[in-house]
Design a protein around this motif. Structure first.
Motif, PDB file in Angstrom:
ATOM      1  N   TYR A 233     -11.968  20.332  35.677  1.00 31.14           N
ATOM      2  CA  TYR A 233     -13.043  19.755  36.493  1.00 31.14           C
ATOM      3  C   TYR A 233     -14.059  20.822  36.897  1.00 31.14           C
ATOM      4  CZ  TYR A 233      -9.565  21.686  39.624  1.00 31.14           C
ATOM      5  OH  TYR A 233      -8.643  22.524  40.199  1.00 31.14           O
TER       6      TYR A 233
ATOM      7  N   ARG B  27     -10.801  19.403  51.502  1.00 29.30           N
ATOM      8  CA  ARG B  27     -11.776  18.491  50.925  1.00 29.30           C
ATOM      9  C   ARG B  27     -11.876  17.237  51.794  1.00 29.30           C
ATOM     10  NH1 ARG B  27     -14.223  18.390  46.266  1.00 29.30           N
ATOM     11  NH2 ARG B  27     -12.831  19.952  45.342  1.00 29.30           N
ATOM     12  N   GLY B  28     -13.086  16.862  52.152  1.00 25.61           N
ATOM     13  CA  GLY B  28     -13.299  15.644  52.927  1.00 25.61           C
ATOM     14  C   GLY B  28     -13.213  15.809  54.426  1.00 25.61           C
TER      15      GLY B  28
ATOM     16  N   HIS C 108     -17.817  11.658  34.800  1.00 24.56           N
ATOM     17  CA  HIS C 108     -18.500  11.843  36.080  1.00 24.56           C
ATOM     18  C   HIS C 108     -19.119  10.528  36.534  1.00 24.56           C
ATOM     19  CE1 HIS C 108     -21.035  14.889  38.611  1.00 24.56           C
ATOM     20  NE2 HIS C 108     -20.559  13.893  39.341  1.00 24.56           N
TER      21      HIS C 108
ATOM     22  N   ARG D 251     -19.983  22.881  50.459  1.00 20.25           N
ATOM     23  CA  ARG D 251     -19.595  21.996  49.358  1.00 20.25           C
ATOM     24  C   ARG D 251     -19.641  22.765  48.054  1.00 20.25           C
ATOM     25  NH1 ARG D 251     -19.060  16.771  50.516  1.00 20.25           N
ATOM     26  NH2 ARG D 251     -20.049  15.898  52.366  1.00 20.25           N
TER      27      ARG D 251
ATOM     28  N   LYS E  65     -15.316   8.030  43.869  1.00 19.75           N
ATOM     29  CA  LYS E  65     -14.258   9.022  43.762  1.00 19.75           C
ATOM     30  C   LYS E  65     -14.854  10.412  43.587  1.00 19.75           C
ATOM     31  CE  LYS E  65     -10.581   6.307  43.704  1.00 19.75           C
ATOM     32  NZ  LYS E  65      -9.510   6.399  44.714  1.00 19.75           N
ATOM     33  N   ASP E  66     -14.125  11.414  44.068  1.00 23.66           N
ATOM     34  CA  ASP E  66     -14.505  12.797  43.825  1.00 23.66           C
ATOM     35  C   ASP E  66     -14.415  13.049  42.314  1.00 23.66           C
ATOM     36  OD1 ASP E  66     -14.148  15.630  43.295  1.00 23.66           O
ATOM     37  OD2 ASP E  66     -13.929  15.885  45.450  1.00 23.66           O
TER      38      ASP E  66
ATOM     39  N   GLU F 217     -11.419  15.136  41.136  1.00 22.44           N
ATOM     40  CA  GLU F 217     -10.138  14.444  41.170  1.00 22.44           C
ATOM     41  C   GLU F 217     -10.076  13.349  40.112  1.00 22.44           C
ATOM     42  OE1 GLU F 217      -7.250  15.126  43.336  1.00 22.44           O
ATOM     43  OE2 GLU F 217      -8.484  16.900  42.981  1.00 22.44           O
ATOM     44  N   TYR F 218     -11.186  12.712  39.826  1.00 18.66           N
ATOM     45  CA  TYR F 218     -11.185  11.658  38.808  1.00 18.66           C
ATOM     46  C   TYR F 218     -10.805  12.237  37.443  1.00 18.66           C
ATOM     47  CZ  TYR F 218     -12.413   7.491  36.209  1.00 18.66           C
ATOM     48  OH  TYR F 218     -12.343   6.385  35.389  1.00 18.66           O
TER      49      TYR F 218
ATOM     50  N   PRO G 122     -21.460  20.188  42.171  1.00 17.45           N
ATOM     51  CA  PRO G 122     -20.993  18.953  41.540  1.00 17.45           C
ATOM     52  C   PRO G 122     -20.616  19.174  40.085  1.00 17.45           C
ATOM     53  CG  PRO G 122     -23.368  18.945  41.674  1.00 17.45           C
ATOM     54  CD  PRO G 122     -22.910  20.154  42.432  1.00 17.45           C
TER      55      PRO G 122
END
Length: 432
Positions: free
Chosen positions: A89, A366-367, A53, A427, A61-62, A65-66, A430
């Protein structure tokens, strides 16, 4: 801190060390301190974040996705028991990310000299790829040549091209100089590489059913008792001995027609999850087509297992046309158009779901509140001229054309509805 972009398929530990190298850090402790200090200044509570993270955040980066694109979790968690087969994730990733997130299945640093040459030509530096660190993958799938191993106990402290310049790259002891065009080894490499794209583990019961079904087609035995050959017998028949000796633990203990637990237990229902490379071996043994194998496993994993009567075997219950043509829309809106969130809610493999939604013209949203392409899309849908929409958001017209081709007419309504919600309601949570 100088921001360092994560490259295509770059291994997370390689990316972490490249951040340190570019920022002048001399030890892992200095790299960790630099990242923590940077995130603390940005207002993050670093003590609650995994290293994955943290790497995502300092790279802009998200985190979801990372993890998917730069960790090896997909091959370390090929299968999991029902109820804990959350996406790699997922919000509760903290249960395994600190332990597995930065690990590689294969010890050491591996690279392809031809990849290094391509990297230097295109980027003036090189990087470590995930697909070169899979157990049993002794070749680069892209170039077909055998890999090299860094002759150092700390391989990731330098980029591959620097080790090459110091003559510190040693060819791996591959059983074939080049990756065969077909056969078991080819299938194994392709399956292992494809698994890296997965977003969540298969449910272990589903994998067992798939493998057992395929084994029966080859007249192979699943149970411990009997005279028919086992999956492991077929593996030892078609896989090169030199390769098996290198990559299959306890190779010398295999006895014909006797259970070899590492492989044969994978097809038994209600077993604990096996090792990632063992699953790849079994799949490469039982399937002639990589595409068929992944389709069967993904389709089985799309659904839960339901029982019919006491003592009956469990079987998959597929979602029908009514779901994909009707109910999927309400699920799309409920998840704010986030494919990863939908996959988690519906217990569907992310890649499979993405393909189905793409066919329906429902891209991931997303985004939508930050992406210039989405902003240009909204401008155009609200009456702005096409060229002006692109110019105002500083994007190529081809990008907006692609976005429009990938969206159904309903997507604009979904975007409007989602953007009308308060920020905290559109959203996902996290990664922790």
């Amino acid at each position: 801190m100088i921001k360092v972009e994560a490259m295509l398929d770059e291994l997370s530990i390689g990316h972490e060390n490249r951040i340190g190298w570019i920022n002048g850090c001399r030890t892992p402790k200095e790299i960790a301190s630099l990242i923590r200090e940077t995130l603390t200044e940005q207002g993050y509570e670093v003590s609650t974040l995994s290293r994955l993270h943290q790497l995502a955040l300092v790279s802009d980066k998200d985190p979801f996705e990372y993890v998917r694109l730069h960790s090896m979790l997909a091959v370390l968690r090929v299968a999991a028991k029902g109820g804990v087969n959350m996406p790699h994730y997922a919000d509760n990733v903290h249960e395994f990310a600190p332990r597995l997130g930065m690990l590689t299945p294969r010890s050491g640093g591996y690279c392809c000299i031809k990849c290094i040459e391509d990297d230097l030509q295109n980027r003036n530096f090189s990087w470590y790829r995930r697909k070169h660190h899979l157990i049993g993958v002794d070749w680069c799938l892209e170039h077909g040549c055998s890999l090299s191993k860094v002759d150092s106990a700390v391989p990731f402290t330098q980029c591959p091209h620097l080790w090459l310049s110091e003559n510190r790259l040693v060819p791996v002891n591959a059983c074939e100089p080049n990756l065969p065009e077909e056969g078991f080894l080819r299938r194994y490499v392709e399956v292992a590489t494809k698994l890296l794209e997965r977003d969540r583990p298969f449910q272990v019961e589903n994998v067992s059913l798939c493998l057992a079904k395929r084994a029966e087609q080859y007249n192979l035995r699943i149970g411990r008792l009997g005279k028919r050959p086992l999956i492991s017998d077929r593996l030892f028949e078609i896989a090169p001995n030199d390769w098996l000796k290198q990559h299959l633990s306890a190779f010398d203990t295999k006895i014909p027609l006797v259970y070899f637990n590492r492989i044969d237990l994978l097809a038994l229902y209600k077993q604990s999850p096996g090792l990632g490379d063992a699953y790849v071996m079994a799949i490469a043994v039982l399937y002639e087509s990589v595409e068929e194998a992944l389709f069967d496993l993904s389709s089985m994993n799309e659904v839960g297992l339901v029982s019919k009567g006491k003592g009956s075997k469990k079987r998959p219950s597929r979602r029908g046309a009514q779901f994909w043509e009707g109910n999927i829309w309400s699920e799309y809106l409920e998840a704010n158009g986030m494919h990863s969130e939908m996959a988690n809610r519906l217990n569907i493999e992310r890649g499979y779901l993405g393909r189905r939604l793409s066919d329906l013209g429902l891209p991931t949203l997303r985004g939508i509140d930050t992406s210039p392409v989405w902003r240009a899309f909204l401008r155009f849908m609200e009456g702005e001229e096409f060229a002006k929409s692109c110019a105002l958001e500083n994007i190529d017209q081809a990008e907006l054309e692609t976005q429009l081709r990938n969206c159904s007419r309903r997507v604009y309504k979904a975007v409007q509805k989602i953007l009308s919600k308060p920020l905290n309601q559109r959203r996902t949570k996290p990664l922790t």
